[in-house]
Each structure stands twice: as C-alpha cells, then as structure tokens.
Motif scaffolding. Structure first.
Motif, PDB file in Angstrom:
ATOM      1  N   UNK A  83       0.987  -1.031  -0.146  1.00  0.00           N
ATOM      2  CA  UNK A  83       0.041  -0.163   0.116  1.00  0.00           C
ATOM      3  C   UNK A  83       0.879   1.203   0.008  1.00  0.00           C
ATOM      4  N   UNK A  84       1.928   1.327   0.831  1.00  0.00           N
ATOM      5  CA  UNK A  84       2.856   2.426   0.923  1.00  0.00           C
ATOM      6  C   UNK A  84       3.481   2.507  -0.747  1.00  0.00           C
ATOM      7  N   UNK A  85       3.865   1.408  -1.136  1.00  0.00           N
ATOM      8  CA  UNK A  85       4.569   1.764  -2.366  1.00  0.00           C
ATOM      9  C   UNK A  85       3.657   2.109  -3.507  1.00  0.00           C
ATOM     10  N   UNK A  86       2.169   1.640  -3.506  1.00  0.00           N
ATOM     11  CA  UNK A  86       1.371   2.132  -4.639  1.00  0.00           C
ATOM     12  C   UNK A  86       1.144   3.464  -4.358  1.00  0.00           C
ATOM     13  N   UNK A  87       1.133   3.850  -3.117  1.00  0.00           N
ATOM     14  CA  UNK A  87       0.950   5.504  -2.887  1.00  0.00           C
ATOM     15  C   UNK A  87       2.113   6.365  -3.372  1.00  0.00           C
ATOM     16  N   UNK A  88       3.123   5.860  -3.625  1.00  0.00           N
ATOM     17  CA  UNK A  88       4.391   6.669  -3.710  1.00  0.00           C
ATOM     18  C   UNK A  88       4.994   6.338  -5.336  1.00  0.00           C
ATOM     19  N   UNK A  89       5.227   5.374  -5.788  1.00  0.00           N
ATOM     20  CA  UNK A  89       5.734   5.131  -7.058  1.00  0.00           C
ATOM     21  C   UNK A  89       6.584   6.129  -7.787  1.00  0.00           C
ATOM     22  N   UNK A  90       7.220   6.977  -6.810  1.00  0.00           N
ATOM     23  CA  UNK A  90       8.211   7.949  -7.310  1.00  0.00           C
ATOM     24  C   UNK A  90       9.460   7.280  -8.090  1.00  0.00           C
ATOM     25  N   UNK A  91       9.766   5.982  -8.286  1.00  0.00           N
ATOM     26  CA  UNK A  91      10.581   5.228  -9.223  1.00  0.00           C
ATOM     27  C   UNK A  91       9.898   5.150 -10.490  1.00  0.00           C
TER      28      UNK A  91
END
Length: 145
Positions: free
Chosen positions: A76-84
C-alpha cells in the motif's frame, strides 16, 4: 480521438478505480492507456501459489525498491508513492485473477481492496490510477454458442 481510434477517458482520475474485465479486453485497454500517456504494467497472477509469491510477482513487475517489506502494508505504501515510476497516471492489468481466486480468494480480495485504496488516494492528487482485473480467460470465438 486517440491513436488507437478510441478514447475511453483513462486520463480522468475521478473515474479511475478497480474494474473486472475479460482477458480479451486487456490488450485494447493497454493500447488506450498508452495513448493517454499512462504507464502500463501487465501482471500475470496465474502461478502465484501463496501470498509471498503474489507479493514477489507484484514487486518484480512494479520494480518496487529493494527492501520494500513484502507485506500488504508495504505494498500500500509503495502504490501511494511510485516515485521510481514517474508518470501522469497508472494502469495495472491483472491477468489470471480467476486462477488466483480459486487458490487464494482472501489474498485476491485483499489485493483488490489495496488497489481501490490506492486509486482513491491518487485521485486526490488528480492522478489516474486504474486496475483492470481479468477473472476469466478469453473465450475462443464461437466457443460460447
């Protein structure tokens, strides 16, 4: 009109979400998403035998950063970031969800919930985040007659 000949509004974050589709629709959705300038990732769920293999598959296809945690909260944290993966919007195309549902129904339900939460979160920033989940495989023409 888009390069593919149709525009289904994938650039509209307010309409984005998680939708069940037929596997036969995934290629057209991928083309429409690319035409809209969105980042597209296809994720094959068939062959995921447990939660860990599911999370590893997601991590690999989404190129999640090393040490991302490999649990639902970390996803969930990664899907809210996706900065990469910088993009004006995102489209995730899930193949083989019917097979996953047969083996791991609770895990698929959790994944869909996380995708819905991520879509709502991105909509707050006017960024479209779509997930299309193919529960059924494509039916050969004439097979359903």
């Amino acid at each position: 009109m888009s390069d593919s000949g149709f525009d289904i509004g994938l650039d509209d974050a307010s309409q984005a979400g998680v939708f069940e589709v037929d596997a036969a629709d995934l290629s057209a959705l991928a083309a429409a998403a690319r035409d809209a300038g969105l980042l597209v990732r296809r994720i094959e769920l068939d062959g995921c035998q447990d939660k860990q293999s599911l999370l590893m598959r997601l991590g690999a296809v989404l190129d999640l950063p090393p040490g991302w945690g490999r649990n639902w909260d970390a996803l969930m944290d990664a899907l809210r970031d996706l900065g990469w993966l910088p993009a004006p919007g995102y489209v995730l195309l899930f193949e083989g969800a019917g097979q996953l549902h047969g083996r791991l129904p609770h895990e698929l339900e959790t994944l869909v919930g996380i995708l819905q939460e991520a879509s709502a979160w991105w909509a707050g920033s006017d960024v479209p985040f779509w997930a299309f989940v193919a529960m059924r495989a494509s039916t050969p023409q004439g097979a359903d007659r």
